[in-house]
Design a protein around this motif. Structure first.
Motif, PDB file in Angstrom:
ATOM      1  N   GLY A   1       0.834  -1.194   0.000  1.00  0.00           N
ATOM      2  CA  GLY A   1       0.000   0.000   0.000  1.00  0.00           C
ATOM      3  C   GLY A   1       0.867   1.242   0.000  1.00  0.00           C
ATOM      4  N   HIS A   2       0.218   2.399   0.072  1.00  0.00           N
ATOM      5  CA  HIS A   2       0.949   3.664   0.148  1.00  0.00           C
ATOM      6  C   HIS A   2       0.154   4.648   0.997  1.00  0.00           C
ATOM      7  CE1 HIS A   2      -1.789   4.111  -3.326  1.00  0.00           C
ATOM      8  NE2 HIS A   2      -1.856   5.377  -2.959  1.00  0.00           N
ATOM      9  N   VAL A   3       0.864   5.575   1.599  1.00  0.00           N
ATOM     10  CA  VAL A   3       0.238   6.530   2.513  1.00  0.00           C
ATOM     11  C   VAL A   3      -0.699   7.454   1.736  1.00  0.00           C
ATOM     12  CG1 VAL A   3       0.662   8.499   4.030  1.00  0.00           C
ATOM     13  CG2 VAL A   3       2.121   6.463   4.165  1.00  0.00           C
ATOM     14  N   LYS A   4      -1.928   7.539   2.205  1.00  0.00           N
ATOM     15  CA  LYS A   4      -2.913   8.446   1.607  1.00  0.00           C
ATOM     16  C   LYS A   4      -2.971   9.758   2.381  1.00  0.00           C
ATOM     17  CE  LYS A   4      -7.799   8.689   0.254  1.00  0.00           C
ATOM     18  NZ  LYS A   4      -7.519   9.005  -1.165  1.00  0.00           N
ATOM     19  N   SER A   5      -2.929   9.686   3.688  1.00  0.00           N
ATOM     20  CA  SER A   5      -2.946  10.904   4.509  1.00  0.00           C
ATOM     21  C   SER A   5      -2.394  10.596   5.895  1.00  0.00           C
ATOM     22  CB  SER A   5      -4.372  11.476   4.624  1.00  0.00           C
ATOM     23  OG  SER A   5      -5.213  10.556   5.300  1.00  0.00           O
ATOM     24  N   VAL A   6      -1.909  11.647   6.551  1.00  0.00           N
ATOM     25  CA  VAL A   6      -1.388  11.539   7.917  1.00  0.00           C
ATOM     26  C   VAL A   6      -2.129  12.539   8.787  1.00  0.00           C
ATOM     27  CG1 VAL A   6       0.632  11.731   9.407  1.00  0.00           C
ATOM     28  CG2 VAL A   6       0.893  10.853   7.073  1.00  0.00           C
ATOM     29  N   ASP A   7      -2.808  12.031   9.792  1.00  0.00           N
ATOM     30  CA  ASP A   7      -3.511  12.905  10.734  1.00  0.00           C
ATOM     31  C   ASP A   7      -2.498  13.401  11.758  1.00  0.00           C
ATOM     32  OD1 ASP A   7      -5.174  14.223  12.427  1.00  0.00           O
ATOM     33  OD2 ASP A   7      -6.587  12.576  12.712  1.00  0.00           O
ATOM     34  N   ARG A   8      -2.178  14.680  11.719  1.00  0.00           N
ATOM     35  CA  ARG A   8      -1.125  15.220  12.584  1.00  0.00           C
ATOM     36  C   ARG A   8      -1.525  15.301  14.048  1.00  0.00           C
ATOM     37  NH1 ARG A   8       3.181  14.253   9.544  1.00  0.00           N
ATOM     38  NH2 ARG A   8       2.906  15.029   7.427  1.00  0.00           N
ATOM     39  N   ALA A   9      -2.801  15.187  14.356  1.00  0.00           N
ATOM     40  CA  ALA A   9      -3.240  15.254  15.747  1.00  0.00           C
ATOM     41  C   ALA A   9      -3.166  13.870  16.382  1.00  0.00           C
ATOM     42  CB  ALA A   9      -4.672  15.791  15.829  1.00  0.00           C
ATOM     43  N   ALA A  10      -2.643  13.807  17.592  1.00  0.00           N
ATOM     44  CA  ALA A  10      -2.561  12.537  18.308  1.00  0.00           C
ATOM     45  C   ALA A  10      -3.960  12.041  18.663  1.00  0.00           C
ATOM     46  CB  ALA A  10      -1.713  12.704  19.569  1.00  0.00           C
ATOM     47  N   GLN A  11      -4.148  10.730  18.562  1.00  0.00           N
ATOM     48  CA  GLN A  11      -5.448  10.120  18.796  1.00  0.00           C
ATOM     49  C   GLN A  11      -5.572   9.643  20.243  1.00  0.00           C
ATOM     50  OE1 GLN A  11      -7.941   9.477  16.153  1.00  0.00           O
ATOM     51  NE2 GLN A  11      -6.674  11.083  15.247  1.00  0.00           N
ATOM     52  N   SER A  12      -6.719   9.900  20.832  1.00  0.00           N
ATOM     53  CA  SER A  12      -7.000   9.384  22.170  1.00  0.00           C
ATOM     54  C   SER A  12      -7.693   8.034  22.049  1.00  0.00           C
ATOM     55  CB  SER A  12      -7.901  10.354  22.938  1.00  0.00           C
ATOM     56  OG  SER A  12      -9.168  10.444  22.309  1.00  0.00           O
ATOM     57  N   ALA A  13      -7.769   7.325  23.158  1.00  0.00           N
ATOM     58  CA  ALA A  13      -8.475   6.039  23.157  1.00  0.00           C
ATOM     59  C   ALA A  13      -9.936   6.217  22.781  1.00  0.00           C
ATOM     60  CB  ALA A  13      -8.345   5.388  24.533  1.00  0.00           C
TER      61      ALA A  13
END
Length: 268
Positions: free
Chosen positions: A182-194
Motif C-alpha cells: 500500500g501507500h500513505v494516503k494521509s497523515v492525521d497530525r493530531a494525536a489520537q486518544s483512546a
C-alpha cells in the motif's frame, strides 16, 4: 656506546653508498592506496547517498469512513432485536425495539453501514446512551478497504506523502503469501486518544489497545489494487492469499520514512 660506533661505521662504509634508500615496503603502499580509495568512496556516499529507514506500528483494515457506536436514545427494556450481525443496513433502519414508560421506541441506524457487533439482547435493561451496536460505514460490498496504521507521534513528521507501506495481516500467513502492499494516503497530525479511536473503529477495546504505549497518530493507507489476485489487492508474492480480506482485521504496518543523507548525521 660500542654498538653506536659500529652502526655509524656501517653507514659510512663505501660498500653501501650505492644502495637505494627504502622509504616504505610495497605492502605499506598497498594499504595506503586502499585506505585512500575507501575514504574517497565514503566521502562521495556521505554527500550523495541516502539511508532508508522504516517505522513499524499496529494497524487495522477498515473501510475508509470507519465505524460508529450506535447508542440508545431512550431507557427501557429490549423487546426485539431487528437486525443481525453482518447485515448491511441503510440509514435510519431499525435495529432494536425498546419498551419505555411512554411506550415502545425503535433504535435506528444513524448512517448506512454493516452491523459488525450487537451488544443488546432481548430482555436486557438499557439506559440512555448505552452502546447497543457497532456499525461500519460501508454502503456497498465493493467499497475498497483501507488500512489505518497507528504510528508513534514522534515518527509522524518523518512520513512523506505517498510513502510505501508493507502490511503483515494477522489472518494471512506471511511466510506463504507475503505482505500486503500500500501507500500513505494521509497523515492525521493530531494525536489520537483512546476515545477517538474507539469512536472511529466502533470498539472500545481497540481504542485502549492502540494507545497502550501513548497517544498515536493515525496514518491512512490506500491498498494497492490488483486484478491478478483473489483478494483484489497487490501482495509481495504473485498471487497472494486465495481468499478475500475482511474489514476489522488486525495487521502490523511498516512505513518507509523519508531518506536521510549520512552527512546530515554529522552536522549540528
Amino acid at each position: 656506546m660500542q654498538f653506536r660506533q659500529q652502526a655509524l661505521a656501517k653507514l659510512q662504509s663505501p660498500e653501501e653508498l650505492d644502495l637505494p634508500v627504502r622509504l616504505a615496503r610495497p605492502q605499506g603502499w598497498l594499504a595506503l592506496g586502499v585506505t585512500v580509495v575507501v575514504m574517497a568512496v565514503a566521502s562521495v556516499w556521505a554527500v550523495t547517498g541516502s539511508v532508508a529507514s522504516t517505522v513499524g506500528a499496529p494497524a487495522i483494515l477498515t473501510h475508509g469512513q470507519g465505524s460508529y457506536l450506535l447508542q440508545s436514545p431512550v431507557s427501557g427494556q429490549v423487546t426485539a432485536v431487528l437486525a443481525q450481525q453482518g447485515e448491511r443496513l441503510p440509514a435510519n433502519a431499525p435495529v432494536l425495539k425498546v419498551r419505555t414508560p411512554r411506550g415502545d421506541s425503535v433504535v435506528r441506524t444513524v448512517a448506512a453501514g454493516r452491523v459488525t457487533a450487537l451488544a443488546a439482547t432481548i430482555g436486557q435493561i438499557i439506559q440512555t446512551g448505552t452502546n447497543v451496536a457497532a456499525v461500519e460505514k460501508v454502503a456497498h460490498a465493493s467499497d475498497p478497504l483501507y488500512a489505518t496504521v497507528y504510528v508513534p507521534a514522534e515518527s509522524a513528521a518523518a512520513i512523506p506523502a505517498h510513502a510505501a507501506v508493507d502490511l503483515t495481516v494477522s489472518s494471512v500467513p506471511a511466510q506463504t503469501y507475503g505482505v500486503l502492499r500500500g501507500h500513505v494516503k494521509s497523515v492525521d497530525r493530531a494525536a489520537q486518544s483512546a476515545q477517538s479511536i474507539s469512536a472511529f473503529l466502533g470498539d472500545s477495546q481497540l481504542g485502549e489497545q492502540f494507545t497502550r504505549k501513548g497517544r498515536p497518530v493515525a496514518v491512512l493507507v490506500a491498498l494497492d489494487k490488483s486484478t491478478a489476485t483473489r483478494s483484489g489487492y497487490r501482495w509481495s508474492t504473485t498471487d497472494g492469499p486465495p481468499f478475500r480480506l475482511d474489514s476489522m482485521t488486525l495487521a502490523s504496518g511498516s512505513i518507509k520514512l523519508a531518506d536521510q543523507h549520512p552527512v546530515d548525521w554529522l552536522l549540528p
